[in-house]
Motif scaffolding. Structure first.
Motif, mmCIF file in Angstrom:
data_model
loop_
_atom_site.group_PDB
_atom_site.id
_atom_site.type_symbol
_atom_site.label_atom_id
_atom_site.label_comp_id
_atom_site.label_asym_id
_atom_site.label_seq_id
_atom_site.Cartn_x
_atom_site.Cartn_y
_atom_site.Cartn_z
ATOM 1 N N UNK A 142 -2.450 -0.260 10.358
ATOM 2 C CA UNK A 142 -2.149 -0.286 8.930
ATOM 3 C C UNK A 142 -0.673 -0.607 8.747
ATOM 4 N N UNK A 143 -0.403 -1.678 8.032
ATOM 5 C CA UNK A 143 0.968 -2.083 7.706
ATOM 6 C C UNK A 143 1.183 -1.803 6.230
ATOM 7 N N UNK A 144 2.193 -1.000 5.906
ATOM 8 C CA UNK A 144 2.456 -0.602 4.527
ATOM 9 C C UNK A 144 3.858 -1.033 4.134
ATOM 10 N N UNK A 145 3.968 -1.543 2.903
ATOM 11 C CA UNK A 145 5.278 -1.883 2.335
ATOM 12 C C UNK A 145 5.229 -1.614 0.834
ATOM 13 N N UNK A 146 6.370 -1.291 0.277
ATOM 14 C CA UNK A 146 6.487 -1.109 -1.166
ATOM 15 C C UNK A 146 6.733 -2.435 -1.852
ATOM 16 N N UNK A 147 6.056 -2.649 -2.966
ATOM 17 C CA UNK A 147 6.133 -3.946 -3.649
ATOM 18 C C UNK A 147 7.552 -4.328 -4.080
ATOM 19 N N UNK A 148 8.420 -3.351 -4.261
ATOM 20 C CA UNK A 148 9.791 -3.630 -4.711
ATOM 21 C C UNK A 148 10.746 -3.911 -3.551
ATOM 22 N N UNK A 149 10.203 -4.037 -2.360
ATOM 23 C CA UNK A 149 11.023 -4.334 -1.176
ATOM 24 C C UNK A 149 10.536 -5.657 -0.576
ATOM 25 N N UNK A 150 10.951 -6.783 -1.159
ATOM 26 C CA UNK A 150 10.404 -8.078 -0.742
ATOM 27 C C UNK A 150 10.603 -8.402 0.737
ATOM 28 N N UNK A 151 11.701 -7.949 1.319
ATOM 29 C CA UNK A 151 11.920 -8.216 2.743
ATOM 30 C C UNK A 151 10.807 -7.594 3.577
ATOM 31 N N UNK A 152 10.477 -6.335 3.305
ATOM 32 C CA UNK A 152 9.456 -5.664 4.104
ATOM 33 C C UNK A 152 8.035 -6.037 3.692
ATOM 34 N N UNK A 153 7.845 -6.464 2.470
ATOM 35 C CA UNK A 153 6.541 -7.020 2.080
ATOM 36 C C UNK A 153 6.266 -8.257 2.935
ATOM 37 N N UNK A 154 7.268 -9.106 3.086
ATOM 38 C CA UNK A 154 7.115 -10.317 3.900
ATOM 39 C C UNK A 154 6.907 -9.974 5.370
ATOM 40 N N UNK A 155 7.684 -9.030 5.897
ATOM 41 C CA UNK A 155 7.527 -8.632 7.299
ATOM 42 C C UNK A 155 6.166 -8.003 7.559
ATOM 43 N N UNK A 156 5.730 -7.126 6.664
ATOM 44 C CA UNK A 156 4.422 -6.481 6.839
ATOM 45 C C UNK A 156 3.299 -7.506 6.731
ATOM 46 N N UNK A 157 3.427 -8.446 5.827
ATOM 47 C CA UNK A 157 2.415 -9.500 5.697
ATOM 48 C C UNK A 157 2.329 -10.351 6.946
ATOM 49 N N UNK A 158 3.464 -10.703 7.493
ATOM 50 C CA UNK A 158 3.488 -11.492 8.730
ATOM 51 C C UNK A 158 2.876 -10.702 9.881
ATOM 52 N N UNK A 159 3.272 -9.425 10.002
ATOM 53 C CA UNK A 159 2.758 -8.582 11.081
ATOM 54 C C UNK A 159 1.250 -8.395 10.962
ATOM 55 N N UNK A 160 0.763 -8.147 9.754
ATOM 56 C CA UNK A 160 -0.672 -7.951 9.555
ATOM 57 C C UNK A 160 -1.452 -9.207 9.920
ATOM 58 N N UNK A 161 -0.904 -10.365 9.583
ATOM 59 C CA UNK A 161 -1.576 -11.633 9.900
ATOM 60 C C UNK A 161 -1.632 -11.884 11.400
ATOM 61 N N UNK A 162 -0.665 -11.372 12.136
ATOM 62 C CA UNK A 162 -0.612 -11.591 13.583
ATOM 63 C C UNK A 162 -1.369 -10.529 14.382
ATOM 64 N N UNK A 163 -1.749 -9.447 13.728
ATOM 65 C CA UNK A 163 -2.458 -8.358 14.392
ATOM 66 C C UNK A 163 -3.950 -8.551 14.147
ATOM 67 N N UNK A 164 -4.769 -8.710 15.198
ATOM 68 C CA UNK A 164 -6.188 -9.014 15.005
ATOM 69 C C UNK A 164 -6.923 -8.082 14.039
ATOM 70 N N UNK A 165 -6.621 -6.800 14.074
ATOM 71 C CA UNK A 165 -7.271 -5.853 13.166
ATOM 72 C C UNK A 165 -6.246 -5.254 12.208
ATOM 73 N N UNK A 166 -5.286 -6.083 11.812
ATOM 74 C CA UNK A 166 -4.233 -5.631 10.918
ATOM 75 C C UNK A 166 -4.702 -5.533 9.475
#
Length: 78
Positions: A22-46
């Motif tokens: 589970x990758x979680x980010x707060x919507x008001x933190x665009x840097x970590x929204x982008x990082x979490x989105x990238x990580x989730x896409x690269x994790x097979x069961x993300x």
């Protein structure tokens, strides 16, 4: 030692994780929204959860929403 800036990048190893993550980010933190989105896409069961009304410290800013999302993930893996 634990900050993202101090860690060795491991993006190329995320595909090796075979358990749900589970990758979680707060919507008001665009840097970590982008990082979490990238990580989730690269994790097979993300799974990506963007928490509304929150910034960098999601568990402190939206504790109930955070707990609900984590509990749902632990029950279903989704």
């Amino acid at each position: 030692d634990w900050s993202v800036g101090a860690q060795q990048p491991l993006w190329d190893r995320l595909s090796e994780i075979r358990i749900p993550v589970l990758w979680i980010a707060g919507e008001s933190d665009p840097k970590y929204v982008a990082l979490a989105g990238r990580a989730a896409a690269l994790t097979p069961k993300g799974v990506l959860e963007i928490i509304p009304g929150s910034g960098h410290r999601v568990p402190w800013e939206r504790p109930i929403t955070f707990a609900e999302r984590v509990a749902r993930f632990l029950k279903t893996g989704e």
